[in-house]
Motif scaffolding. Structure first.
Motif, PDB file in Angstrom:
ATOM      1  N   GLN A  10       0.842  -1.189   0.000  1.00 33.06           N
ATOM      2  CA  GLN A  10       0.000   0.000   0.000  1.00 33.06           C
ATOM      3  C   GLN A  10       0.874   1.234   0.000  1.00 33.06           C
ATOM      4  O   GLN A  10       1.813   1.345   0.793  1.00 33.06           O
ATOM      5  CB  GLN A  10      -0.915   0.010   1.215  1.00 33.06           C
ATOM      6  N   ARG A  11       0.590   2.150  -0.905  1.00 28.43           N
ATOM      7  CA  ARG A  11       1.315   3.415  -1.001  1.00 28.43           C
ATOM      8  C   ARG A  11       0.323   4.555  -0.913  1.00 28.43           C
ATOM      9  O   ARG A  11      -0.810   4.427  -1.329  1.00 28.43           O
ATOM     10  CB  ARG A  11       2.080   3.508  -2.315  1.00 28.43           C
ATOM     11  N   LEU A  35       4.475   7.527   0.258  1.00 22.88           N
ATOM     12  CA  LEU A  35       4.770   6.827   1.500  1.00 22.88           C
ATOM     13  C   LEU A  35       4.206   5.419   1.463  1.00 22.88           C
ATOM     14  O   LEU A  35       3.101   5.200   0.975  1.00 22.88           O
ATOM     15  CB  LEU A  35       4.137   7.589   2.676  1.00 22.88           C
ATOM     16  N   SER A  36       4.983   4.475   1.970  1.00 22.62           N
ATOM     17  CA  SER A  36       4.500   3.125   2.249  1.00 22.62           C
ATOM     18  C   SER A  36       5.000   2.764   3.640  1.00 22.62           C
ATOM     19  O   SER A  36       5.790   3.510   4.229  1.00 22.62           O
ATOM     20  CB  SER A  36       5.007   2.117   1.214  1.00 22.62           C
ATOM     21  N   ALA A  37       4.594   1.637   4.167  1.00 21.16           N
ATOM     22  CA  ALA A  37       5.078   1.219   5.483  1.00 21.16           C
ATOM     23  C   ALA A  37       6.571   0.902   5.435  1.00 21.16           C
ATOM     24  O   ALA A  37       7.256   0.964   6.454  1.00 21.16           O
ATOM     25  CB  ALA A  37       4.299   0.013   5.979  1.00 21.16           C
ATOM     26  N   SER A  83      14.415   3.544   2.239  1.00 22.08           N
ATOM     27  CA  SER A  83      13.805   2.401   2.921  1.00 22.08           C
ATOM     28  C   SER A  83      13.954   2.612   4.420  1.00 22.08           C
ATOM     29  O   SER A  83      15.043   2.925   4.896  1.00 22.08           O
ATOM     30  CB  SER A  83      14.505   1.099   2.535  1.00 22.08           C
ATOM     31  N   PHE A  84      12.851   2.442   5.154  1.00 22.76           N
ATOM     32  CA  PHE A  84      12.921   2.567   6.604  1.00 22.76           C
ATOM     33  C   PHE A  84      13.690   1.381   7.180  1.00 22.76           C
ATOM     34  O   PHE A  84      13.612   0.269   6.669  1.00 22.76           O
ATOM     35  CB  PHE A  84      11.521   2.584   7.220  1.00 22.76           C
ATOM     36  N   GLN A  85      14.420   1.627   8.275  1.00 24.06           N
ATOM     37  CA  GLN A  85      15.134   0.546   8.957  1.00 24.06           C
ATOM     38  C   GLN A  85      14.144  -0.510   9.433  1.00 24.06           C
ATOM     39  O   GLN A  85      14.402  -1.707   9.335  1.00 24.06           O
ATOM     40  CB  GLN A  85      15.944   1.105  10.122  1.00 24.06           C
ATOM     41  N   ASP A  86      13.015  -0.064   9.963  1.00 22.27           N
ATOM     42  CA  ASP A  86      11.942  -0.952  10.408  1.00 22.27           C
ATOM     43  C   ASP A  86      10.649  -0.488   9.744  1.00 22.27           C
ATOM     44  O   ASP A  86      10.425   0.727   9.611  1.00 22.27           O
ATOM     45  CB  ASP A  86      11.776  -0.883  11.933  1.00 22.27           C
ATOM     46  N   PRO A  87       9.766  -1.402   9.349  1.00 25.25           N
ATOM     47  CA  PRO A  87       8.495  -0.990   8.752  1.00 25.25           C
ATOM     48  C   PRO A  87       7.735  -0.036   9.673  1.00 25.25           C
ATOM     49  O   PRO A  87       7.815  -0.146  10.900  1.00 25.25           O
ATOM     50  CB  PRO A  87       7.740  -2.315   8.577  1.00 25.25           C
ATOM     51  N   PRO A  89       4.052   0.844   9.748  1.00 25.98           N
ATOM     52  CA  PRO A  89       2.622   0.848   9.423  1.00 25.98           C
ATOM     53  C   PRO A  89       1.836   1.900  10.193  1.00 25.98           C
ATOM     54  O   PRO A  89       0.846   2.440   9.685  1.00 25.98           O
ATOM     55  CB  PRO A  89       2.176  -0.571   9.781  1.00 25.98           C
ATOM     56  N   GLN A  90       2.266   2.255  11.405  1.00 29.75           N
ATOM     57  CA  GLN A  90       1.556   3.261  12.187  1.00 29.75           C
ATOM     58  C   GLN A  90       1.710   4.635  11.560  1.00 29.75           C
ATOM     59  O   GLN A  90       0.793   5.460  11.624  1.00 29.75           O
ATOM     60  CB  GLN A  90       1.973   3.243  13.657  1.00 29.75           C
ATOM     61  N   LEU A  91       2.858   4.930  10.940  1.00 34.24           N
ATOM     62  CA  LEU A  91       3.045   6.188  10.228  1.00 34.24           C
ATOM     63  C   LEU A  91       2.127   6.258   9.024  1.00 34.24           C
ATOM     64  O   LEU A  91       1.446   7.247   8.796  1.00 34.24           O
ATOM     65  CB  LEU A  91       4.504   6.354   9.799  1.00 34.24           C
ATOM     66  N   LEU A  92       2.074   5.187   8.261  1.00 37.97           N
ATOM     67  CA  LEU A  92       1.195   5.115   7.093  1.00 37.97           C
ATOM     68  C   LEU A  92      -0.262   5.333   7.511  1.00 37.97           C
ATOM     69  O   LEU A  92      -0.999   6.084   6.877  1.00 37.97           O
ATOM     70  CB  LEU A  92       1.361   3.784   6.369  1.00 37.97           C
TER      71      LEU A  92
END
Length: 95
Positions: A10-11, A35-37, A83-87, A89-92
């Motif tokens: 999801q973007r 943005l994506s997770a 690329s984020f170091q860690d996904p 999903p809460q930001l998305l």
């Protein structure tokens, strides 16, 4: 029927100012545009970051702040993808 298609990430199209920290520098002229997770695409001017460069991103939106370690994963004429170091999903979900 079995599907061999890869999972589509999801973007979200966004327009948000972002500060980029690398080394001891803080660069202000970036804007998040996608943005994506797993990562983020930034529009930047007058900033060249080699592939693999480790940075920290600072984002603020609706009273919430994020500081996210990321790595430059691709470059384009208008900006960079990270690329984020860690996904995240809460930001998305928050944006």
């Amino acid at each position: 029927m079995r599907s061999d298609r890869a999972t589509i990430t999801q973007r979200r199209v966004i327009d948000l100012p972002v500060f980029i920290r690398y080394g001891k520098r803080r660069f202000r002229g970036a804007r998040a545009c996608m943005l994506s997770a797993e990562g983020i695409e930034l529009r930047v001017q007058a900033l060249t970051l080699p592939l693999g460069t480790q940075v920290e991103l600072e984002l603020n939106h609706a009273g919430a702040s994020w500081r996210l370690p990321a790595q430059v994963s691709h470059r384009a004429s208008h900006g960079v993808g990270l690329s984020f170091q860690d996904p995240q999903p809460q930001l998305l979900a928050a944006l």
